[in-house]
Design a protein around this motif. Structure first.
Motif, short mmCIF file in Angstrom:
data_model
loop_
_atom_site.label_atom_id
_atom_site.label_comp_id
_atom_site.label_asym_id
_atom_site.label_seq_id
_atom_site.Cartn_x
_atom_site.Cartn_y
_atom_site.Cartn_z
N LEU A 267 -0.66 28.93 14.02
CA LEU A 267 -1.14 27.68 14.59
C LEU A 267 -1.29 26.63 13.50
O LEU A 267 -1.80 26.91 12.40
CB LEU A 267 -2.49 27.91 15.29
CG LEU A 267 -2.45 28.84 16.51
CD1 LEU A 267 -3.86 29.06 17.05
CD2 LEU A 267 -1.54 28.28 17.60
N VAL A 268 -0.84 25.40 13.76
CA VAL A 268 -0.97 24.28 12.83
C VAL A 268 -1.51 23.06 13.56
O VAL A 268 -1.43 22.96 14.80
CB VAL A 268 0.40 23.94 12.18
CG1 VAL A 268 0.91 25.09 11.35
CG2 VAL A 268 1.44 23.56 13.24
N TRP A 269 -2.08 22.12 12.78
CA TRP A 269 -2.62 20.89 13.37
C TRP A 269 -2.52 19.79 12.34
O TRP A 269 -2.66 20.02 11.13
CB TRP A 269 -4.07 21.09 13.79
CG TRP A 269 -4.68 19.87 14.44
CD1 TRP A 269 -4.66 19.53 15.74
CD2 TRP A 269 -5.41 18.83 13.76
NE1 TRP A 269 -5.32 18.34 15.95
CE2 TRP A 269 -5.78 17.87 14.75
CE3 TRP A 269 -5.75 18.59 12.44
CZ2 TRP A 269 -6.49 16.72 14.44
CZ3 TRP A 269 -6.47 17.43 12.14
CH2 TRP A 269 -6.83 16.51 13.13
N LYS A 270 -2.26 18.57 12.81
CA LYS A 270 -2.26 17.39 11.95
C LYS A 270 -2.89 16.24 12.73
O LYS A 270 -3.12 16.32 13.94
CB LYS A 270 -0.83 17.02 11.53
CG LYS A 270 0.03 16.54 12.69
CD LYS A 270 1.39 16.06 12.21
CE LYS A 270 2.21 15.51 13.40
NZ LYS A 270 3.50 14.99 12.99
N GLY B 144 -6.32 24.58 4.63
CA GLY B 144 -5.72 23.28 4.40
C GLY B 144 -6.76 22.24 4.00
O GLY B 144 -7.92 22.56 3.76
N PRO B 145 -6.36 20.97 3.94
CA PRO B 145 -5.03 20.49 4.31
C PRO B 145 -4.00 20.72 3.21
O PRO B 145 -4.35 20.84 2.05
CB PRO B 145 -5.25 19.00 4.55
CG PRO B 145 -6.37 18.66 3.59
CD PRO B 145 -7.28 19.86 3.57
N PRO C 291 0.83 -1.21 0.00
CA PRO C 291 0.00 0.00 0.00
C PRO C 291 0.86 1.26 0.00
O PRO C 291 1.94 1.28 0.55
CB PRO C 291 -0.81 -0.13 1.30
CG PRO C 291 0.01 -1.03 2.16
CD PRO C 291 0.67 -2.00 1.23
N MET C 292 0.36 2.30 -0.67
CA MET C 292 1.08 3.57 -0.74
C MET C 292 1.12 4.21 0.65
O MET C 292 0.14 4.16 1.39
CB MET C 292 0.38 4.53 -1.72
CG MET C 292 0.45 4.09 -3.16
SD MET C 292 2.13 4.24 -3.82
CE MET C 292 2.27 6.02 -3.85
N PRO C 293 2.27 4.80 1.02
CA PRO C 293 2.32 5.49 2.33
C PRO C 293 1.39 6.70 2.33
O PRO C 293 1.22 7.37 1.31
CB PRO C 293 3.78 5.92 2.44
CG PRO C 293 4.27 5.98 1.03
CD PRO C 293 3.54 4.88 0.30
N VAL C 294 0.78 6.93 3.46
CA VAL C 294 -0.14 8.05 3.59
C VAL C 294 0.65 9.32 3.93
O VAL C 294 1.36 9.35 4.94
CB VAL C 294 -1.19 7.77 4.69
CG1 VAL C 294 -2.13 8.97 4.83
CG2 VAL C 294 -1.96 6.51 4.35
N ALA C 295 0.55 10.32 3.07
CA ALA C 295 1.27 11.57 3.31
C ALA C 295 0.61 12.34 4.46
O ALA C 295 -0.61 12.39 4.56
CB ALA C 295 1.29 12.43 2.04
N VAL C 296 1.46 12.94 5.28
CA VAL C 296 0.95 13.74 6.40
C VAL C 296 0.36 15.04 5.85
O VAL C 296 0.97 15.71 5.02
CB VAL C 296 2.08 14.06 7.41
CG1 VAL C 296 1.54 14.94 8.54
CG2 VAL C 296 2.66 12.78 7.96
#
Length: 379
Positions: A346-349, A325-326, A308-313
């Motif tokens: 301010l950022v959030w993930k 965003g995102p 499976p392809m890696p999930v980009a942050v």
């Protein structure tokens, strides 16, 4: 000059009882008040205007310093000089001392620049050269130290005489600072305000060591060779492209062109094959495969499936109180470079409990560049 002329000169100068200086220039930093044989009458008035400091020097040794005001020159107002002279019961005759008037107003719009290119190491472009220039402003913060350490016996000291020394100091410390910042090369031109503040903090102690306060420091421009600019622009455009969509578009175009050619189904099959090969090549470029490295593809009918392809942050960010965003890591980095966001944004993930300032997110600290290490502890 005959004997009577010398006597007249001595008498006319000896009895001058006002010590003051009117500055009619805009570049004089220190001026020595000239008198016949450096004699000052007992009880003479000293007038120090706003933006000036008067410094008394006795035989090369710093004595009394006077801030703006009007003073009667007596042993009470000259405590240090009285001690140096050994006056126990006051003085009644003229005394000798050199008096320097120092301008303490702000000297603005002083120019600085790098005489030679600064060589930096960039992870993507290797060794690169940049130049920079700007302005700074300073004032004399410690007139006594400045007279002793810099002026010496100069009777009229101008900012031209100190500027060459200050510009050399600035160029040296600027080179050290940008070298330790270790920013991507394109961010130096995009973060001149932050870099200016950092440079001023680094340089200020060395200015203070000779009695000068570095009040303002500005980097107006950071330039680089034109061929390097073109490489950076091309790299930026490539970084913004969605390579997967581009590969799909190319494959579709190839199929469309092949279908129009003679050969019907065979042509369409060839077009599809060309499209798949092109898509694989583009995917290899995105994966960082060296040019010419042999690629292995699953054979038809094979049961093997790719992982499976890696999930980009993905990051969300706030601008003027509004959620945006995102965006990917590289897109967030570009937003920081063009000042859409800054270190306090301010950022959030996914996985974060709360919105957090960019400068406090570990993987985003690279946007801010390197830090200067603290001084070594005393042995």
């Amino acid at each position: 000059m005959d004997i009577f002329g010398k006597i007249k000169e001595k008498l006319s100068n000896e009895f001058i009882d006002i010590v003051e200086w009117l500055d009619y220039t805009d570049d004089t930093i220190a001026h020595r008040f000239e008198r016949y044989q450096n004699e000052i009458k007992n009880g003479a008035k000293l007038i120090v205007r706003e933006g000036q400091t008067a410094v008394f020097v006795n035989e090369g040794q710093l004595a009394d310093v006077f801030t703006p005001g009007t003073y009667d020159l007596t042993t009470q107002n000259l405590p240090i000089l009285s001690t140096l002279k050994g006056w126990k019961y006051g003085f009644n005759s003229p005394f000798k001392a050199e008096v320097y008037f120092v301008n303490t107003h702000l000297f603005t719009d002083e120019k600085w620049g790098t005489k030679n290119p600064i060589t930096l190491s960039d992870d993507r472009f290797g060794l690169v050269e940049i130049r920079a220039f700007g302005t700074y402003a300073f004032r004399i913060s410690d007139a006594g130290k400045f007279i002793v350490d810099i002026v010496g016996t100069d009777n009229n000291f101008t900012n031209f005489e100190i500027n060459e020394h200050l510009k050399s100091l600035i160029a040296t410390r600027f080179t050290d600072t940008v070298g330790e910042a270790n920013l991507p090369i394109e961010l130096y031109a995009a973060n001149t305000s932050e870099l200016s503040d950092t440079c001023r903090e680094v340089m200020a102690p060395e200015f203070e060591s000779v009695g000068i306060a570095l009040e303002k420091f500005y980097i107006e421009n950071v330039s680089m060779p034109e061929d390097l600019k073109k490489e950076i622009f091309e790299y930026s455009r490539l970084d913004k492209l969605d390579m997967q969509k581009l590969a799909q578009f190319k494959a579709a175009k190839a199929m469309e062109l092949a279908a129009k050619n003679e050969g019907g189904t065979a042509g369409a099959g060839m077009g599809m094959g060309m499209g798949f090969v092109l898509a694989q090549q583009m995917g290899g470029m995105m994966g960082g495969s060296p040019m010419g490295q042999q690629q292995s593809f699953p054979q038809a009918g094979s049961a093997a499936a790719p992982p499976p392809m890696p999930v980009a942050v993905q990051y969300f960010y706030a601008v003027n109180g509004t959620q945006q965003g995102p965006v990917s890591f590289d897109q967030l980095k570009a937003l920081f470079a063009n000042r859409t966001i800054n270190r306090d944004s301010l950022v959030w993930k996914q996985g974060m409990a709360n919105w957090t300032a960019l400068q406090e997110v570990e993987e985003l600290k690279s946007f801010l560049g390197g830090n200067t290490p603290p001084p070594l502890p005393n042995a």
